[in-house]
Design an enzyme around this catalytic site. Structure first.
Site, PDB file in Angstrom:
ATOM      1  CD  GLU A  67      -2.570   1.258   2.678  1.00  0.00           C
ATOM      2  OE1 GLU A  67      -2.806   0.200   3.294  1.00  0.00           O
ATOM      3  OE2 GLU A  67      -2.928   2.376   3.102  1.00  0.00           O
ATOM      4  CE  LYS A  82      -6.341   2.717   7.604  1.00  0.00           C
ATOM      5  NZ  LYS A  82      -4.948   2.803   7.176  1.00  0.00           N
ATOM      6  NE  ARG A  99      -0.846   8.994   5.171  1.00  0.00           N
ATOM      7  CZ  ARG A  99      -0.608   8.134   6.146  1.00  0.00           C
ATOM      8  NH1 ARG A  99       0.426   8.298   6.933  1.00  0.00           N
ATOM      9  NH2 ARG A  99      -1.399   7.109   6.324  1.00  0.00           N
TER      10      ARG A  99
END
Ligand code: 3PG
Length: 197
Positions: A45, A133, A49
């Site tokens: 993943e 998640k 950011r």
């Protein structure tokens, strides 16, 4: 389940450790991709950011095509669209908003939407998300909380992330309602190495 969902669930069953990576150094990505694959990682993943995140994800996939590479920290429809346009094979959201959920409804790749309360987990399950998640895992009570959710919410399975150390990972993975843990510790940016334990 779609073929893509089956594929990622099988891949997580093989290796339930998901590196969560905020990366900028594009020159390192081809080597990192190979190192991740060689370490046995099956699902990776990249997170939105850094300004380079989209390129990181593309280069990683091109460098190790057998890795399933997706995008995390998807917070808006725009994040979602640019990730999909760049070939994200799955999406992870830290949390959800009604607007984001409505955009995600048409997505064909697997999505792990973030849940932090039983109500959120139930709502997401009602929308068809069997896999979610759990974030931020440690701050929310970690293993103890997930164990408690397992009784009343037996049909929801979690990828737990947020503050999980290699020492704590086995306790999460021993829970029947956890398919994987995500952690930034797996990729050490300082030493440019992959660390599983
Ligand atoms: C995140 O969104 O940053 C992930 O949950 C990873 O968290 P960590 O840095 O605590 O492993």
């Amino acid at each position: 389940m779609t073929d893509a969902q089956t594929q990622i669930i099988d891949a997580l069953a093989k290796c339930p450790l998901v590196p969560v990576m905020a990366l900028s150094d594009l020159d390192w990505i081809p080597q990192l991709a190979v190192d991740l694959r060689d370490a046995g990682i099956t699902v990776a993943e990249v997170v939105l950011r850094t300004p380079e995140a989209i390129d990181v994800m593309k280069i990683m996939k091109a460098s190790a095509p057998d890795l399933i590479v997706g995008m995390g920290t998807v917070r808006t429809e725009e994040d979602m669209q640019k990730s999909l346009d760049a070939g994200a094979e799955f999406l992870v959201t830290p949390a959800t908003s009604p607007k984001l959920l409505s955009a995600l409804m048409d997505v064909s790749v697997p999505v792990f939407p973030g849940a932090a309360t039983p109500s959120e987990a139930m709502h997401l399950y009602d929308l068809g998300y069997d896999y979610q998640k759990f974030f931020p895992a440690e701050a929310l009570g970690g293993v103890k909380t997930l164990k408690a959710w397992g009784g009343p919410l037996p049909n929801v399975t979690f990828m737990a992330t947020g503050g999980i150390s290699p020492e704590k990972a086995p306790d999460y993975l021993a829970l029947p309602n956890v398919i994987a843990i995500g952690g930034s510790y797996i990729v050490d940016k300082k030493t440019k190495s992959v660390k599983l334990t």
